[in-house]
Design an enzyme around this catalytic site. Structure first.
Site, PDB file in Angstrom:
ATOM      1  N   HIS A   1      -9.278   1.896   4.804  1.00 23.02           N
ATOM      2  CA  HIS A   1      -7.944   1.831   5.534  1.00 23.02           C
ATOM      3  C   HIS A   1      -8.295   3.000   6.516  1.00 23.02           C
ATOM      4  O   HIS A   1      -9.132   4.198   6.327  1.00 23.02           O
ATOM      5  CB  HIS A   1      -6.987   2.448   4.540  1.00 23.02           C
ATOM      6  CG  HIS A   1      -5.440   2.432   4.980  1.00 23.02           C
ATOM      7  ND1 HIS A   1      -5.253   3.180   5.885  1.00 23.02           N
ATOM      8  CD2 HIS A   1      -4.796   1.357   4.987  1.00 23.02           C
ATOM      9  CE1 HIS A   1      -3.920   2.903   6.347  1.00 23.02           C
ATOM     10  NE2 HIS A   1      -3.518   1.757   5.892  1.00 23.02           N
TER      11      HIS A   1
ATOM     12  N   ASN B   1       0.931  -1.323  -0.172  1.00 25.39           N
ATOM     13  CA  ASN B   1       0.222   0.005   0.035  1.00 25.39           C
ATOM     14  C   ASN B   1       1.201   1.232   0.069  1.00 25.39           C
ATOM     15  O   ASN B   1       1.478   1.741   1.028  1.00 25.39           O
ATOM     16  CB  ASN B   1      -1.007   0.090   1.311  1.00 25.39           C
ATOM     17  CG  ASN B   1      -1.850   1.331   1.402  1.00 25.39           C
ATOM     18  OD1 ASN B   1      -1.982   1.925   0.464  1.00 25.39           O
ATOM     19  ND2 ASN B   1      -2.221   1.372   2.562  1.00 25.39           N
ATOM     20  N   TRP B   2       1.026   1.697  -1.125  1.00 21.40           N
ATOM     21  CA  TRP B   2       1.817   3.072  -1.490  1.00 21.40           C
ATOM     22  C   TRP B   2       1.441   4.341  -0.859  1.00 21.40           C
ATOM     23  O   TRP B   2       2.213   5.219  -0.913  1.00 21.40           O
ATOM     24  CB  TRP B   2       2.574   3.007  -2.874  1.00 21.40           C
ATOM     25  CG  TRP B   2       3.458   2.253  -3.010  1.00 21.40           C
ATOM     26  CD1 TRP B   2       4.164   1.038  -2.244  1.00 21.40           C
ATOM     27  CD2 TRP B   2       3.987   1.613  -4.380  1.00 21.40           C
ATOM     28  NE1 TRP B   2       5.032   0.355  -2.745  1.00 21.40           N
ATOM     29  CE2 TRP B   2       4.828   0.750  -4.315  1.00 21.40           C
ATOM     30  CE3 TRP B   2       3.725   2.063  -5.558  1.00 21.40           C
ATOM     31  CZ2 TRP B   2       5.787   0.077  -5.343  1.00 21.40           C
ATOM     32  CZ3 TRP B   2       4.482   1.753  -6.741  1.00 21.40           C
ATOM     33  CH2 TRP B   2       5.445   0.599  -6.521  1.00 21.40           C
ATOM     34  N   LYS B   3       0.260   4.458  -0.501  1.00 20.28           N
ATOM     35  CA  LYS B   3      -0.418   5.665   0.072  1.00 20.28           C
ATOM     36  C   LYS B   3      -0.158   6.803  -1.113  1.00 20.28           C
ATOM     37  O   LYS B   3      -0.042   6.482  -2.004  1.00 20.28           O
ATOM     38  CB  LYS B   3       0.125   5.811   1.561  1.00 20.28           C
ATOM     39  CG  LYS B   3      -0.418   4.679   2.262  1.00 20.28           C
ATOM     40  CD  LYS B   3       0.264   4.587   3.800  1.00 20.28           C
ATOM     41  CE  LYS B   3      -0.089   3.373   4.399  1.00 20.28           C
ATOM     42  NZ  LYS B   3       0.166   3.574   5.836  1.00 20.28           N
TER      43      LYS B   3
ATOM     44  N   GLU C   1      -5.838  -4.464  10.606  1.00 24.26           N
ATOM     45  CA  GLU C   1      -4.718  -3.694  11.032  1.00 24.26           C
ATOM     46  C   GLU C   1      -5.027  -2.820  12.394  1.00 24.26           C
ATOM     47  O   GLU C   1      -5.825  -1.981  12.267  1.00 24.26           O
ATOM     48  CB  GLU C   1      -4.673  -2.531   9.969  1.00 24.26           C
ATOM     49  CG  GLU C   1      -4.362  -3.092   8.692  1.00 24.26           C
ATOM     50  CD  GLU C   1      -3.706  -2.194   7.589  1.00 24.26           C
ATOM     51  OE1 GLU C   1      -2.684  -2.364   7.108  1.00 24.26           O
ATOM     52  OE2 GLU C   1      -4.301  -1.122   7.353  1.00 24.26           O
TER      53      GLU C   1
ATOM     54  N   SER D   1       3.282  -1.711  10.704  1.00 19.99           N
ATOM     55  CA  SER D   1       4.649  -2.017  10.943  1.00 19.99           C
ATOM     56  C   SER D   1       5.083  -3.259  10.690  1.00 19.99           C
ATOM     57  O   SER D   1       6.187  -3.563  11.353  1.00 19.99           O
ATOM     58  CB  SER D   1       4.886  -1.368  12.414  1.00 19.99           C
ATOM     59  OG  SER D   1       4.382  -0.246  12.436  1.00 19.99           O
TER      60      SER D   1
ATOM     61  N   GLY E   1       2.924  -0.864   4.383  1.00 19.89           N
ATOM     62  CA  GLY E   1       3.186   0.479   3.835  1.00 19.89           C
ATOM     63  C   GLY E   1       4.412   0.778   3.826  1.00 19.89           C
ATOM     64  O   GLY E   1       4.980   0.377   2.836  1.00 19.89           O
TER      65      GLY E   1
ATOM     66  N   GLY F   1       2.291   2.544  10.957  1.00 14.34           N
ATOM     67  CA  GLY F   1       3.173   3.615  10.663  1.00 14.34           C
ATOM     68  C   GLY F   1       3.835   3.968  11.956  1.00 14.34           C
ATOM     69  O   GLY F   1       4.569   5.072  12.092  1.00 14.34           O
TER      70      GLY F   1
HETATM   71  P1  PGA Z   1       2.806   0.558   7.890  1.00 12.59           P
HETATM   72  O1  PGA Z   1       1.291   0.735   7.084  1.00 12.59           O
HETATM   73  O2  PGA Z   1       3.120  -0.642   7.308  1.00 12.59           O
HETATM   74  O3  PGA Z   1       3.772   1.721   7.318  1.00 12.59           O
HETATM   75  O4  PGA Z   1       2.518   0.499   9.225  1.00 12.59           O
HETATM   76  C1  PGA Z   1       0.399  -0.311   6.926  1.00 12.59           C
HETATM   77  C2  PGA Z   1      -0.709   0.080   6.142  1.00 12.59           C
HETATM   78  O5  PGA Z   1      -1.259   1.281   6.636  1.00 12.59           O
HETATM   79  O6  PGA Z   1      -1.681  -0.605   5.869  1.00 12.59           O
END
Ligand code: PGA
Length: 252
Positions: A98, A9-11, A170, A216, A237, A176
């Site tokens: 999300h 998920n590159w956001k 999640e 994470s 992410g 994050g």
């Molecule tokens: P992260 O994000 O791996 O940076 O914690 C995961 C996500 O938001 O799907």
């Protein structure tokens, strides 16, 4: 049967060049290291690069997903993108629910229900995120919250649609932050989610639905997390933005 699934998920990250070169390099590595038929790999770039990304992966085992849709087909919704637009460029998968969409764009369960409805109308596969906040966990409401999130969204749909869903658990406090949930916490929640699907749709669906963990995951902890019972892969992410890290995660 359930397959192992890894989703990047590159956001709101990676420009045109970064997106296209990442996907091309990833394809090269997947081919060289022969990791193609063992797992499903899904990349979710930003809207402007979905079309080119989808063209690059044609004829390969990589998949592309969009990060959102609007619940209307068209109209005066400045800045939004519809399911039919994505379909018209060949996209077949979407991420919905999300926690960043819930936090910054106030997506409630009611809105998500409408988005799922639209997504299913256009035959999308839906990666659906659920998760609790830190306060909800600390006050021991996490199981209740997850149940409510499912009951107000996916569980309103009949059994015939359920093969369209991949679930991503999640915990919001783990996204994050560098803090993953403890293996025991992940195990219990994944068991519980599978139990809820069993109660609602029966054993067969419950055994076959993929439940991913997100929050994470990185190249160091991925192996441990993926070895937990009932974890079918991950939604990644930050650590999916660097190709070497992402490859290590895939190989975990
Ligand atoms: P992260 O994000 O791996 O940076 O914690 C995961 C996500 O938001 O799907």
């Amino acid at each position: 049967m359930r397959k192992k699934i890894i989703i990047a998920n590159w956001k709101m990250n990676h420009d045109f060049y970064e997106t296209t070169s990442f996907i091309r390099n990833l394809l090269k590595f997947i081919f060289e290291r022969k990791i193609y038929h063992k797992k499903k790999i899904i990349i979710s770039p930003s809207f402007p690069f979905l079309h080119i990304s989808n063209q690059i992966i044609q004829g390969t085992t990589l998949n592309i997903a969009a990060q959102n849709i609007h619940y209307m087909d068209n109209g005066s919704y400045t800045g939004e993108v519809s399911a039919s637009m994505l379909k018209s460029i060949g996209i077949q998968k979407i991420i919905l629910g999300h926690s960043e969409r819930k936090k910054y764009f106030i997506e409630t369960n009611d809105i998500l229900f409408k988005k799922i409805q639209k997504g299913l109308q256009y035959n999308f596969d839906i990666i659906f995120c659920i998760g609790e906040t830190l306060i909800e966990r600390e006050t021991k409401k996490h199981f209740l919250i997850i149940k409510k999130q499912l009951e107000e969204t996916i569980f309103k749909f009949s059994l015939k649609y359920i093969h369209h869903f991949i679930i991503a658990y999640e915990p919001i406090w783990a996204i994050g932050t560098g803090n993953t949930a403890y293996p025991e916490e992940i195990k219990k929640m994944h068991e519980y989610i599978r139990f809820l699907f069993k109660k609602k749709y029966g054993e067969n669906i419950s055994n076959n639905i993929s439940i991913l963990y997100g929050g994470s995951i990185n190249d160091i902890n991925a192996k441990n997390i993926f070895s937990i019972n009932n974890v079918d892969g991950g939604l990644i992410g930050n650590a999916s933005l660097k190709i070497e890290k992402f490859l290590t995660i895939i190989q975990s």
